[in-house]
Design an enzyme around this catalytic site. Structure first.
Site, short mmCIF file in Angstrom:
data_model
loop_
_atom_site.label_atom_id
_atom_site.label_comp_id
_atom_site.label_asym_id
_atom_site.label_seq_id
_atom_site.Cartn_x
_atom_site.Cartn_y
_atom_site.Cartn_z
N CYS A 12 0.86 -1.18 0.00
CA CYS A 12 0.00 0.00 0.00
C CYS A 12 0.90 1.24 0.00
CB CYS A 12 -0.89 0.00 1.23
SG CYS A 12 0.04 0.07 2.79
N HIS A 41 5.77 -5.12 8.75
CA HIS A 41 5.77 -6.50 9.24
C HIS A 41 5.87 -7.49 8.09
CE1 HIS A 41 3.88 -5.46 13.40
NE2 HIS A 41 5.19 -5.36 13.39
N HIS A 74 4.23 1.85 11.83
CA HIS A 74 3.18 1.66 12.83
C HIS A 74 3.04 2.84 13.78
CE1 HIS A 74 5.17 -2.17 11.70
NE2 HIS A 74 3.93 -2.50 11.43
N HIS A 124 0.00 -4.86 19.72
CA HIS A 124 0.42 -4.45 18.38
C HIS A 124 1.10 -3.09 18.47
CE1 HIS A 124 0.24 -3.18 14.18
NE2 HIS A 124 0.10 -4.46 13.88
N GLU A 126 1.20 -0.55 16.55
CA GLU A 126 0.34 0.59 16.20
C GLU A 126 -0.54 0.98 17.38
OE1 GLU A 126 -3.46 1.81 13.44
OE2 GLU A 126 -2.13 0.26 12.66
N THR A 167 -5.80 0.82 12.31
CA THR A 167 -6.08 0.96 10.87
C THR A 167 -6.16 -0.36 10.11
OG1 THR A 167 -3.72 1.19 10.33
CG2 THR A 167 -4.96 3.22 10.79
N CYS A 197 -7.97 1.84 7.15
CA CYS A 197 -7.43 2.53 5.98
C CYS A 197 -8.00 1.98 4.68
CB CYS A 197 -5.91 2.48 6.00
SG CYS A 197 -5.20 0.98 5.30
N SER A 226 -0.78 -7.79 10.94
CA SER A 226 -2.19 -7.74 11.33
C SER A 226 -3.10 -7.82 10.11
CB SER A 226 -2.48 -6.45 12.11
OG SER A 226 -3.86 -6.31 12.38
N ASN A 227 -2.84 -7.01 9.10
CA ASN A 227 -3.76 -6.98 7.96
C ASN A 227 -3.73 -8.28 7.18
OD1 ASN A 227 -2.32 -6.45 5.09
ND2 ASN A 227 -1.10 -5.49 6.69
#
Length: 309
Positions: A12, A41, A74, A124, A126, A167, A197, A226-227
């Site tokens: 991204c 990550h 993050h 996490h 973030e 996010t 996001c 995470s994503n």
């Protein structure tokens, strides 16, 4: 075998920017360049940058005086920023601008003494950075992950509350938590626009659009992403067998027994080269046709700091 490639996938704008900041710092200044936490990550990305002279640390006390340090995508707490300033470290900030937007919301709540509830995953980086934007004891900041957490939550003033979100969460799960918050605290205020996001939303939509068309879903991404984990979970919730792999070496041939249609995507911190390697590994198991599935076009670009251009 039919291999469907979900779109959009992979890097991204925030990840592109963060990696570019480290790469440009390495080009313009002599290594070592210190990076607080993994800049993104992904094992492949981190190892590549290590080989070029980046040194990844978890705390600033591991950074020598008079050094350059980069904050990861993050984000970091106000305390970390203050420590870097106190020590006179030269800082380049790779915090994703969309994370910074959430930081500003929390800092604003702190200044006004509004209690703030963060929806996110404990531990996490973030989340740690976002909670670290709040420093007003008259209010407070709380972390919740689920509707069950909301049920147990105790606040000082139910009429003086706001919420923000990490996010990179699951949109569906987050909607459930927000609904629970709004039912329990009818006057709670949220962001004007969803904090999850655009890239997280687009990649989840891409998985949602393809998952029911295939028998197997492969998500390329590291275990601490995470994503990427949310993409795997989303495919599984759609009833599709799904696995998270760091690279082609993690692909297990037994997953493909009786499978005719497989989908592949990548988390926002996974480079396209890893997707290609995974697709090549699958194609070696059986004659394959690869199809790019149309999805949301992305043209967002975040500029690197002026000093690094």
């Amino acid at each position: 075998m039919n291999i469907l490639l979900a779109n959009p996938r992979g890097f991204c704008a925030g990840v592109d920017r963060a990696i570019s900041i480290v790469e440009r710092a390495l080009e313009l200044f002599s290594p070592p360049i210190y990076v607080r936490h993994e800049v993104v990550h992904n094992r492949y990305v981190v190892q590549n940058l290590k080989e070029r002279g980046a040194v990844f640390v978890e705390e600033l006390d591991q950074v020598p005086d008079d050094s350059i340090v980069i904050f990861s995508a993050h984000g970091v707490s106000q305390a970390v920023r203050a420590e870097a300033k106190r020590r006179g470290l030269k800082v380049f900030d790779a915090t994703c601008p969309l994370v910074t937007k959430v930081h500003l919301q929390v800092a604003r709540a702190s200044r006004k003494g509004i209690e703030c509830i963060l929806i996110g995953h404990a531990g996490h980086p973030e989340v740690e950075g976002t909670m670290g934007q709040y420093d007003n004891s008259a209010g407070g900041v709380h972390l919740v992950e689920s509707p069950e957490d909301v049920a147990k939550l105790v606040v000082k003033d139910p009429d003086n509350l706001c919420f923000v979100t990490q996010t990179t969460l699951s949109m569906d799960d987050t909607a459930d938590v927000i609904s629970s918050l709004q039912k329990k605290y009818p006057s709670i205020e949220g962001p004007r626009k969803d904090d999850i996001c655009y890239a997280t939303q687009n990649r989840q939509d891409a998985v949602r659009n393809v998952a029911e068309e295939v028998e197997l879903f492969i998500v390329v991404g590291s275990k601490n992403s995470s994503n990427s984990n949310r993409l795997r979970e989303l495919a599984q919730k759609k009833g599709t067998q799904a696995f998270l792999v760091d690279n082609a070496d993690d692909v297990d041939a037994t997953w493909f027994n009786g499978v005719e249609r497989v989908a592949v995507t990548a988390g926002a911190s996974a480079p396209e080269v890893l997707v290609k390697q995974v697709v090549d590994a699958i194609a070696k198991m059986a004659p394959s046709v690869v199809t790019e599935v149309e999805g949301q076009l992305e043209d967002t670009v975040f500029a690197v700091p002026a000093e690094l251009r």
